[in-house]
Structures are given as C-alpha cells and as structure tokens.
Design an enzyme around this catalytic site. Structure first.
Site, PDB file in Angstrom:
ATOM      1  N   GLU A  65     119.728 -21.538  -7.362  1.00 42.38           N
ATOM      2  CA  GLU A  65     119.936 -20.437  -8.449  1.00 42.38           C
ATOM      3  C   GLU A  65     119.011 -19.288  -8.492  1.00 42.38           C
ATOM      4  O   GLU A  65     118.877 -18.032  -8.543  1.00 42.38           O
ATOM      5  CB  GLU A  65     119.991 -21.374  -9.682  1.00 42.38           C
ATOM      6  CG  GLU A  65     120.249 -20.311 -10.882  1.00 42.38           C
ATOM      7  CD  GLU A  65     120.208 -21.104 -12.301  1.00 42.38           C
ATOM      8  OE1 GLU A  65     120.014 -20.555 -13.382  1.00 42.38           O
ATOM      9  OE2 GLU A  65     120.602 -22.348 -12.196  1.00 42.38           O
ATOM     10  N   ASP A  66     117.493 -19.559  -7.851  1.00 46.71           N
ATOM     11  CA  ASP A  66     116.353 -18.891  -8.282  1.00 46.71           C
ATOM     12  C   ASP A  66     115.712 -18.437  -6.860  1.00 46.71           C
ATOM     13  O   ASP A  66     114.667 -17.794  -6.871  1.00 46.71           O
ATOM     14  CB  ASP A  66     115.275 -19.460  -9.132  1.00 46.71           C
ATOM     15  CG  ASP A  66     115.908 -19.816 -10.532  1.00 46.71           C
ATOM     16  OD1 ASP A  66     116.767 -19.082 -10.885  1.00 46.71           O
ATOM     17  OD2 ASP A  66     115.353 -20.441 -11.262  1.00 46.71           O
TER      18      ASP A  66
END
Length: 748
Positions: free
Chosen positions: A81-82
C-alpha cells in the site's frame, strides 16, 4: 499484552523465537529487513520511523503465538500500500499464503468511488471476503487496528471519532467472534475513550479511586474460594481476580441506567482447573459456601459460544455481601478464551517442529459464522448492502437451538424454522414443508427460542414460497430464497410478479388497468433504476423488490389525484352544511392507498372509511388522544388533541371530527414521532443519545443537532415507534443519558 510502550524489534524477535524453529525465525527476520528497507525515510504522524508500526503489529501477533506466515504478513502488511513493492514480488519470495494475507489487508487503490462511505464499504467487503478464505487476514488486521487505536491521539478529532466508531461497529465484534478477548476489550475501551471521553475518564477515575478497596475485596474472595476448592483435593488449580473493563461498565450504566455507585460486580474471580470434572466440582464447592443469584448461572462448557469459548459462569453473594461473578474453566479452555481462533495456529511445544496446528474438523463449527460471509456475499447488490448484511447477521443478538441429533445452531433473534433449515443446508431450506419444535408440530411462523429442539420436515421436491421472504430473520436465508427465484426463467418471474401485483391492487381496490399499463410500469421501473416494466415485474417475482415498495410507486399519482378530488368534494359538502352528503361521498368513493394506511388504523365517528393523514406537525402515534380536522385537498388530518395547530375558532369547529385508534397498541412498528433533546454541549453526547434511541427502536429516521449561544445542545430526532408506550419508554431511556436535561415531543 503491552498497551503503551513500543517494543523494539529485538524484544519482539525474542517472543517469536521462543516458539518458532530457527529456520522459521530467520524467514520472519528477513521480512523485517525487507519492511525496514521499503519503509525507510517514512514517518508516522507520531513522529516515529514508520517501521515501528509493523514491529508493534508483529509483537501483538507474536503474543498470540501466530505462525510464521502470519508474522511475515504482519511485517509486510503496509508494504504494498505504501511502497513500490508489489504483491507479485512478495508472492515470489514468501509464497501464496503470505501474498494472499497481505493482499487481504491492503486497502483498495486506483479505483474511483463516489463517496468516502463507498470506499469504506468496498474496503470492508474486500477484507471480510479475504478473511472468510483465510482467517489470518482478520487477525493481522485486528493487530494493525489495535496499534493504530493505541496511537489515535495524533489525529484530528473528527478522524478519531470516525475510526473509533468503525472499530466499535466492526472490529471489536469481529474480535469477539474470533474469541480474541483481550483484543476485543482493549479495542472497546480505546473506542470509548474517543467517542465519549468524559464518561471514559470519569469511569476510569472512579475505578482508580476504589482500586484499593477493590484489591482488598479480590484478595479476600480469592483466598476464601481457594480454601473452599482446596477441600476437594482435585490437584492443580489457580484462583485470581480481574477488574471489569471500562467499556463493559459503561454499557451497564447506559443500558440499565445505573450510576457507577449502583454497579457492584466491578470485578470477577477466575478459577482454572485441570479437567471438566474438576470445573463442576469447584462449582459445587463454591455454591455450597455462598448462595448463588437465581438466573445468573450459565454453562458454556455444555453449550459453548460460537467462537469456541467454554466456561462456567455463576454470580454469588460474595464474602462482602455483594454480588461477585465467578468464572470456572480448564487451563485449556482458558487458552482458547484468551487466544480464540488464534489458538489453533499455535505451534507444538517442541521448538524444532515445522508442523503447524491447523484447524481441526471438530473445531470448524467455531468458524461457521465467519465462513458464512461468503454466502452473505451472494445476495448483496453492492458493498454497503453486503457490509450491513454482515453486521446484521454476524453481530446481532442470537438464539441457540438444537437439531434432533444434538448439534447446536446459532441464529439471529426472531428466526423461524425456515431460517434454521437454511442454516443446516441450502437443500434442507429449499425442501422445507414444516417443522416440529420440542416434539410438537409448529407453524413456519413460530419464533425459535434458545434451547428449542427443532426438527425440519422436508419434501422430495422444492417447496419454496415467495412469502418466506417476509418471514425469515436471517440474511442468509433471505439471500438463498432470492437466489432460488432468481434462477427461475425470466418469464416465470415476470408472471409471478404480475400476479402478485394484480392481487395486491385488487385487495386495495385500486384500478388495475390504469396502474398496470405499459407506460406506468416503465415510468415506475425508471424510478427504481430499472430499464423496463418487465424488469420491474421480474425483480418483484424473485424478491429483489418488495410488493409494497412497487405498489406504492406504481399508484402514487393515482392515489394523490383521487385523494385531492375526493377531499375537495367532501370539504365542499361539509362547509355547505350538507354533512350527511359529505359522508355519503366518502362511503361511495373510498379507496385505500397501498401500504400501511392511517385509514386502516383510525375510525371516524359515524363514517365507515375516510381519506386520512397523520399530521406532520405533531406526529400522533397509537395511544395518543387525537382529533380529526377536515383539510382542503388532504381529506382528514389527524392531530394530537393538544396540538396548537388545531383551529379553535367557532367558524371552523364544524370541520373537527371525533376520531379514535382502532388499535391503541399499534399494528405496525414505524409510526413517526418527532422529539427534541436538550443537553449539555459535551463531546459524545449526540452519540450517547443515538445509542440509547437505537436500543429502543430500529427506526431512527433522522437526526440533527446544533449548539446555542448559551452552550446548550439541541438534538432533533425523528423515530419510528409502534405506540405511545414504546415512545415513552424510549424517551425515559434517553432522558437517563448523562448530561441530558430534557426530552420532549415536538409541535412544529
């Protein structure tokens, strides 16, 4: 489980190194190194390096003694996600299980949604469906959410409130379902801290003030219970005390409207023994010494909770003369009570073993509710409906019934034999023709109670009725019934929908030809976001749309026109002094709109039927004293007798009619009533009022609030109730909310 201090990687490493083999420990360590590399330079809002978050998540998972793949997923859960790392790269290095768990926890990205609510619903659906395939997905997510809640103070208040509400509505109930007691309790307490900080800190302060007294009570009680059990000579046992959690005390105060000083069972004693036989022996010894409170004994050993929890619960009049809860279980039951479904992933004691203790078939019943999520998905049309279905089916109040073979099935409150039939198996539900409860034939409308032994009677061929859609209480059964009719041919569903609608309109004395013409069907279909009249009839046929919903939309213009014409004729007759002529007009031209009608609920003296509307200015409900007033273009409007909008002038008194409720108890559950709550302006007061209202009615139709210059908060509510008694009970409950000064009904 540490709750405040961040643990270092070395401290967390030491926890999982105790139960993993050396090679497994090295794999987990390598995942930490990858996460540290990918998150390098990233900071959390707390100011810490981002890597501290996955370390704490893995620390929580290691305390649960989760397996290697779960720990690796904990370190990597935010990487996709990051950071630039992809799920395919994780799959190549760590395998399918880790990749699937990380994907299940990862939020949706790169997809455009119309609203924040839609994004949240889609994320929840993705998470819940992934969880249903591998329960470790939600265990990682719960650990992630727990650490985020521990550091929630860095966010702005509105975000704190949103995340805390989501946690209390979804994640805490999921932790409860999985038997993760410690995580559930901490999530609830932390949520309350942000949703109602005044009450949270008030309860915490009062608990701290009485801590010395409580510790003394625990010491006396545990010592006396130890002596009582020691006489049994049963071998190894432990007795210890624990205080109640803040949220459980808060719920008791709000649900039962008690002050803190009125709650006596602020602590509980836990007794741990070696065997089931010893559990019952210890119970006998305790009951022989202290009198048990009637109705407060629960045997979760003979009848375990769906999440696998087993224990004996009893409440006694303790050594100090006050109620004291005692829980008795084996050491193995306690392990399951603490770790829930996570206990099934614990490794064998020999450290070098690579073999994971997977879920046994005999334990699968503890996960049936979670696995049922996949079935709930089948009948949902969008993410929000799916999430609402899951919350309704998995987190609602439950009853527990037996099959003739002694198997226990968990069902929503209000379930009928058809719900139980579908809970056993879809084929059983589709072939159901009757039921026996405790050996006696009962109708399919029978409401199952906890402890009932239910035998389903089936036929060789499916006997499904469309009427079942309004009968069942569980979403699972409703989805299965809809799926059955959806599989019928389109022409069959169109014919069924047409027949249902024609019969309904005939019963309501509404014109078939005018209502069912192609133009009107097409226009109504468009209002319901369908393409054609046939689509409308087919959706009605397989149960996607309700009969009342379609009939109301189909006839609204016809009813509105007829009501206006008739009301005008009646008014003219009454105003000209020809009262009997006006009443005769009403007798000849009466028509009942589709749906629940005031005409069916109210009698007008001397008149068989009349066009009737309940006033919006004073919102009367069954049981109120009422009068009728002839209104131009609206027939007769019914007001509460004290409503200031009822004219008092002599020239208009002839338009006032005597009216009465046919059934003062009410024959439908959603009569509108408008309320205004006056309270202090404190954080969380609106949430407390809404919770109180929701506990007393399923129909909270509208809510708004504003703060006056003098600091007083005004909360406007529109609720649905069955009668004035239910409304008064609701108002009494809301008036007991802390900082509420007054609650009253509204005259607009």
């Amino acid at each position: 489980m540490p709750k405040s201090k961040n643990r270092s990687f070395e401290e967390v490493h030491d926890v999982y190194a105790e139960y993993l083999s050396e090679s497994q420990t090295q794999e987990v360590d390598s995942a930490y190194e990858l996460a540290k590399k990918m998150h390098a330079g990233q900071k959390r809002k707390t100011g810490e390096d981002y890597i501290y978050h996955p370390i704490q998540v893995v620390g929580i998972l290691a305390d649960l003694k989760m397996d290697k793949d779960t720990l690796i997923s904990g370190f990597l859960h935010d990487v996709v996600e990051d950071t630039p790392e992809s799920n395919d790269q994780i799959r190549k290095v760590y395998g399918d299980d880790v990749a699937d768990i990380v994907d299940g926890v990862t939020k949706l990205g790169k997809i455009h949604y119309e609203s924040t609510e839609e994004i949240m619903a889609e994320n929840h659906r993705k998470l819940l469906l992934a969880m249903a395939k591998d329960i470790r997905v939600i265990i990682v997510k719960l650990a992630d959410r727990l650490h985020n809640m521990r550091t929630l103070e860095v966010h702005r208040p509105e975000k704190q409130h949103r995340i805390a509400s989501e946690t209390l509505d979804i994640y805490a109930p999921l932790a409860h379902r999985l038997g993760l007691a410690n995580i559930k309790w901490e999530l609830e307490d932390l949520s309350l801290r942000y949703l109602d900080p005044d009450q949270y800190y008030r309860i915490a302060k009062m608990m701290h003030t009485r801590r010395e007294e409580r510790d003394k009570e625990i010491a006396v009680a545990t010592e006396q219970i130890k002596r009582a059990i020691d006489t049994l000579k049963i071998g190894h046992f432990e007795v210890n005390g624990r205080p109640k959690h803040i949220y459980s005390i808060y719920r008791k105060m709000t649900d039962k409207h008690k002050h803190f000083s009125e709650i006596y069972d602020l602590l509980a004693i836990r007794v741990l023994v070696d065997s089931v036989v010893d559990c019952y022996a210890a119970l006998g010894a305790i009951h022989a010494k202290w009198k048990p409170l009637p109705g407060r004994f629960k045997d979760y050993i003979a009848l375990p909770k769906p999440n696998g929890y087993q224990s004996l619960h009893t409440t006694i009049i303790g050594p100090n003369g006050r109620p004291l809860e005692v829980q008795i279980r084996t050491f193995e039951m306690h392990r399951v009570a603490e770790f829930g479904v996570a206990a099934h992933w614990a490794y064998k004691e020999n450290k070098g073993s690579d073999r994971q203790a997977k879920i046994k078939n005999s334990d699968q019943q503890h996960l049936n509710a979670i696995q049922g999520i996949l079935e709930l998905q089948e009948g949902a049309t969008d993410a929000e409906q799916f999430v609402d279905t899951v919350k309704g089916d998995l987190f609602s109040d439950r009853v527990y019934a037996f099959t003739p073979r002694g198997d226990v099935l968990e069902l929503p409150v209000g379930s009928k034999p058809i719900d139980m039939a579908f809970a056993i198996h879809s084929d059983v539900g589709l072939h159901t023709v009757g039921a026996k409860v405790n050996g006696k034939i009962v109708p399919l409308e029978y409401e199952i109670k906890t402890g009932d032994i239910v035998e389903i009677i089936t036929s060789p061929t499916p006997k499904v009725s469309r009427d079942w859609l309004s009968l069942v209480a569980s979403r699972r059964a409703r989805n299965k019934i809809r799926a059955y009719f959806r599989q019928q041919t389109r022409s069959t569903n169109i014919d069924a929908g047409r027949q249902m609608l024609e019969k309904y309109l005939q019963d309501k004395q509404l014109p078939l030809e005018e209502s069912m013409n192609e133009e009107n069907l097409t226009a109504t279909a468009a209002k319901l976001h369908l393409f054609s009249g046939d689509d409308l009839l087919a959706a009605l046929g397989y149960g996607e749309l309700s009969l009342q919903q379609v009939a109301n939309r189909l006839t609204e213009d016809i009813r509105r026109r007829r009501e206006a014409e008739k009301a005008e004729a009646v008014q003219e007759a009454l105003m000209s002094g020809e009262e009997e002529a006006g009443k005769e007009l009403i007798r000849k031209g009466s028509a009942h709109p589709a749906g629940n009608n005031p005409e069916e609920d109210i009698t007008i003296a001397g008149i068989d039927s009349m066009l009737i509307h309940l006033s919006k200015c004073c919102t009367p409900v069954p049981g109120d004293r009422i009068v009728g007033y002839v209104t131009k273009g609206r027939g007769v409007t019914v007001h509460r007798i004290q409503c200031p909008n009822v004219p008092k002038t002599p020239e208009r008194s002839q338009r006032i009619l005597q009216v009465d409720w046919n059934d003062p108890e009410g024959n439908r559950p959603n009569y509108d009533a408008d309320l205004i709550v006056t309270s202090a302006d404190r954080p969380g007061v609106l949430n407390d009022v809404i919770r109180s209202v929701n506990a007393n009615t399923h129909y909270l139709n509208a809510v708004s609030a504003h703060v006056q210059k003098d600091g007083v908060c005004l909360i406007n509510l529109s609720v649905g109730v069955r009668n004035v008694d239910q409304l008064q009970h609701l108002m009494d409950a809301a008036s007991g909310v802390h900082d509420v000064y007054e609650i009253s009904r509204v005259f607009h």
